[in-house]
Design an enzyme around this catalytic site. Structure first.
Site, PDB file in Angstrom:
ATOM      1  N   LYS A   1      -5.124  -1.432  -2.274  1.00  0.00           N
ATOM      2  CA  LYS A   1      -4.840  -2.130  -1.020  1.00  0.00           C
ATOM      3  C   LYS A   1      -5.035  -1.217   0.196  1.00  0.00           C
ATOM      4  O   LYS A   1      -5.631  -1.628   1.191  1.00  0.00           O
ATOM      5  CB  LYS A   1      -3.399  -2.654  -1.073  1.00  0.00           C
ATOM      6  CG  LYS A   1      -3.038  -3.612   0.011  1.00  0.00           C
ATOM      7  CD  LYS A   1      -1.886  -4.502  -0.403  1.00  0.00           C
ATOM      8  CE  LYS A   1      -0.683  -3.714  -0.902  1.00  0.00           C
ATOM      9  NZ  LYS A   1       0.150  -3.170   0.181  1.00  0.00           N
TER      10      LYS A   1
ATOM     11  N   ARG B   1       6.342  -9.966   3.056  1.00  0.00           N
ATOM     12  CA  ARG B   1       6.850  -9.681   1.717  1.00  0.00           C
ATOM     13  C   ARG B   1       7.763 -10.805   1.218  1.00  0.00           C
ATOM     14  O   ARG B   1       8.121 -10.830   0.059  1.00  0.00           O
ATOM     15  CB  ARG B   1       7.703  -8.405   1.729  1.00  0.00           C
ATOM     16  CG  ARG B   1       6.925  -7.140   1.860  1.00  0.00           C
ATOM     17  CD  ARG B   1       6.372  -6.689   0.533  1.00  0.00           C
ATOM     18  NE  ARG B   1       6.875  -5.416   0.099  1.00  0.00           N
ATOM     19  CZ  ARG B   1       6.447  -4.228   0.512  1.00  0.00           C
ATOM     20  NH1 ARG B   1       5.521  -4.141   1.434  1.00  0.00           N
ATOM     21  NH2 ARG B   1       6.935  -3.128   0.008  1.00  0.00           N
TER      22      ARG B   1
ATOM     23  N   ARG C   1      -3.467   9.189 -13.826  1.00  0.00           N
ATOM     24  CA  ARG C   1      -3.416   9.848 -12.517  1.00  0.00           C
ATOM     25  C   ARG C   1      -2.786  11.229 -12.643  1.00  0.00           C
ATOM     26  O   ARG C   1      -1.810  11.420 -13.344  1.00  0.00           O
ATOM     27  CB  ARG C   1      -2.582   8.994 -11.557  1.00  0.00           C
ATOM     28  CG  ARG C   1      -2.411   9.626 -10.190  1.00  0.00           C
ATOM     29  CD  ARG C   1      -2.167   8.599  -9.137  1.00  0.00           C
ATOM     30  NE  ARG C   1      -0.806   8.076  -9.171  1.00  0.00           N
ATOM     31  CZ  ARG C   1      -0.410   7.048  -8.413  1.00  0.00           C
ATOM     32  NH1 ARG C   1      -1.273   6.441  -7.625  1.00  0.00           N
ATOM     33  NH2 ARG C   1       0.825   6.640  -8.475  1.00  0.00           N
TER      34      ARG C   1
ATOM     35  N   ARG D   1       2.972  12.910 -12.303  1.00  0.00           N
ATOM     36  CA  ARG D   1       4.271  12.629 -11.687  1.00  0.00           C
ATOM     37  C   ARG D   1       5.155  11.877 -12.673  1.00  0.00           C
ATOM     38  O   ARG D   1       4.665  11.038 -13.436  1.00  0.00           O
ATOM     39  CB  ARG D   1       4.084  11.817 -10.400  1.00  0.00           C
ATOM     40  CG  ARG D   1       3.450  12.651  -9.288  1.00  0.00           C
ATOM     41  CD  ARG D   1       3.720  12.056  -7.944  1.00  0.00           C
ATOM     42  NE  ARG D   1       3.493  10.616  -7.970  1.00  0.00           N
ATOM     43  CZ  ARG D   1       2.875   9.943  -7.019  1.00  0.00           C
ATOM     44  NH1 ARG D   1       2.405  10.569  -5.967  1.00  0.00           N
ATOM     45  NH2 ARG D   1       2.727   8.655  -7.101  1.00  0.00           N
TER      46      ARG D   1
ATOM     47  N   ARG E   1       7.516  -1.958 -11.740  1.00  0.00           N
ATOM     48  CA  ARG E   1       7.059  -2.137 -10.348  1.00  0.00           C
ATOM     49  C   ARG E   1       6.138  -3.355 -10.234  1.00  0.00           C
ATOM     50  O   ARG E   1       6.162  -4.085  -9.249  1.00  0.00           O
ATOM     51  CB  ARG E   1       6.317  -0.892  -9.864  1.00  0.00           C
ATOM     52  CG  ARG E   1       7.242   0.272  -9.564  1.00  0.00           C
ATOM     53  CD  ARG E   1       6.460   1.477  -9.080  1.00  0.00           C
ATOM     54  NE  ARG E   1       5.778   1.239  -7.815  1.00  0.00           N
ATOM     55  CZ  ARG E   1       4.698   1.905  -7.407  1.00  0.00           C
ATOM     56  NH1 ARG E   1       4.179   2.846  -8.161  1.00  0.00           N
ATOM     57  NH2 ARG E   1       4.144   1.626  -6.243  1.00  0.00           N
TER      58      ARG E   1
HETATM   59  P1  ADP Z   1       5.886   0.446  -1.327  1.00  0.00           P
HETATM   60  O1  ADP Z   1       4.625   0.144  -2.059  1.00  0.00           O
HETATM   61  O2  ADP Z   1       6.588   1.667  -1.807  1.00  0.00           O
HETATM   62  O3  ADP Z   1       6.772  -0.733  -1.142  1.00  0.00           O
HETATM   63  P2  ADP Z   1       5.371   0.372   1.565  1.00  0.00           P
HETATM   64  O4  ADP Z   1       4.827   1.502   2.357  1.00  0.00           O
HETATM   65  O5  ADP Z   1       4.678  -0.921   1.662  1.00  0.00           O
HETATM   66  O6  ADP Z   1       5.361   0.944   0.095  1.00  0.00           O
HETATM   67  O7  ADP Z   1       6.900   0.135   1.929  1.00  0.00           O
HETATM   68  C1  ADP Z   1       7.858   1.149   1.885  1.00  0.00           C
HETATM   69  C2  ADP Z   1       9.238   0.552   2.086  1.00  0.00           C
HETATM   70  O8  ADP Z   1       9.326  -0.034   3.385  1.00  0.00           O
HETATM   71  C3  ADP Z   1       9.588  -0.597   1.142  1.00  0.00           C
HETATM   72  O9  ADP Z   1      10.123  -0.110  -0.053  1.00  0.00           O
HETATM   73  C4  ADP Z   1      10.602  -1.380   1.955  1.00  0.00           C
HETATM   74  O10 ADP Z   1      11.867  -0.768   1.930  1.00  0.00           O
HETATM   75  C5  ADP Z   1      10.055  -1.244   3.355  1.00  0.00           C
HETATM   76  N1  ADP Z   1       9.149  -2.363   3.723  1.00  0.00           N
HETATM   77  C6  ADP Z   1       7.804  -2.285   3.960  1.00  0.00           C
HETATM   78  N2  ADP Z   1       7.307  -3.474   4.307  1.00  0.00           N
HETATM   79  C7  ADP Z   1       8.347  -4.342   4.283  1.00  0.00           C
HETATM   80  C8  ADP Z   1       8.474  -5.745   4.537  1.00  0.00           C
HETATM   81  N3  ADP Z   1       7.422  -6.498   4.886  1.00  0.00           N
HETATM   82  N4  ADP Z   1       9.705  -6.302   4.409  1.00  0.00           N
HETATM   83  C9  ADP Z   1      10.777  -5.569   4.050  1.00  0.00           C
HETATM   84  N5  ADP Z   1      10.730  -4.248   3.801  1.00  0.00           N
HETATM   85  C10 ADP Z   1       9.530  -3.638   3.917  1.00  0.00           C
END
Ligand code: ADP
Ligand code: ZN
Length: 223
Positions: A17, A92, A131, A166, A177
């Site tokens: 992505k 999300r 990885r 990791r 996940r």
């Molecule tokens: P990951 O793949 O670890 O979720 P992101 O960089 O997309 O990586 O998001 C990191 C964190 O930021 C998420 O775990 C969440 O806590 C918060 N977050 C990101 N986007 C959203 C969203 N659209 N709504 C709610 N929380 C979000």
């Protein structure tokens, strides 16, 4: 073809992505909007909001809808990304998807396309379990992909550091996940399917050919 493009990119962890966001935003001069990146900035602020966001992120929980929606609303209302965007990590939740529609409508705009990076589960698992990362400089490698293998086994090409796996890069952790992703994403994909905005793209890798296919798909949908 329409110049302004408003795109949401959806995809499981390891689906590519981030890479595809970059390819698409560069090609069409769009803004890359990642709520993960935006929230990582907010969490550094020494404010009530910063502390709140930090608290949710540290627990691995989603940040509440009102905070995330407020952040996106401010950004779009300030006129950022007025010439179009690729959203990555947003929406999300259904509440976020509905809010995005309302915010855009208020500005006389609408979402054009939702691209679902629908990569085969086996390929995703290989990306994770093969990885390796350099323990010194963080450079990523993949033992399954010729182009991403180190020149010398176990050693970083760039700094001679030791390559490690990791501890959370296991199939078991990844499957957890992946399930979390589908629990969140599937209702959203249904929502956009009903709106006729969803397209699936089942690429495995970024090559000149798949890049061209992606651009064709976008241009066909937005012509
Ligand atoms: P990951 O793949 O670890 O979720 P992101 O960089 O997309 O990586 O998001 C990191 C964190 O930021 C998420 O775990 C969440 O806590 C918060 N977050 C990101 N986007 C959203 C969203 N659209 N709504 C709610 N929380 C979000
Ligand atoms: Zn290194």
């Amino acid at each position: 073809m329409k110049k302004e493009k408003r795109i949401v990119l959806m995809g499981a962890p390891a689906s590519g992505k981030g890479t595809w966001s970059k390819v698409i935003t560069e090609k069409y001069a769009l803004e890359h909007l990642s709520t993960g990146d935006l929230l990582r900035k907010v969490r550094e602020e020494d404010t009530e909001l910063g502390r709140k966001v930090r608290d949710y992120m540290d627990r691995g929980a989603l940040v509440p809808d009102d905070i995330v929606i407020g952040m996106v609303d401010d950004l779009l209302t300030r006129g950022e990304a007025a010439d179009g965007f690729v959203f990555d990590g947003f929406p999300r939740t259904l509440a976020q998807a509905e809010a995005l529609d309302i915010i855009l409508e208020r500005h006389g705009k609408s979402l054009d396309l939702v691209i679902d990076l629908d990569v085969d589960e086996k390929i995703l698992i290989d990306r994770i379990v093969y990885r390796r990362v350099c323990s010194d400089c963080g450079q990523p490698y993949n033992l399954k992909t010729a182009a991403m293998r180190p020149k010398v086994e176990g050693i970083c090409d760039y700094c001679n550091g030791r390559l490690i796996q990791r501890s959370d890069d296991t199939e078991e952790t990844f499957m957890k996940r992946l399930k979390e992703y589908h629990d969140q994403a599937d209702p959203l994909l249904d929502y956009y399917q009903k709106q006729g905005k969803r397209v699936s793209f089942s690429i495995s890798e970024l090559t000149d050919e798949t890049r061209r296919e992606m651009f064709e798909l976008i241009e066909e949908k937005l012509s």
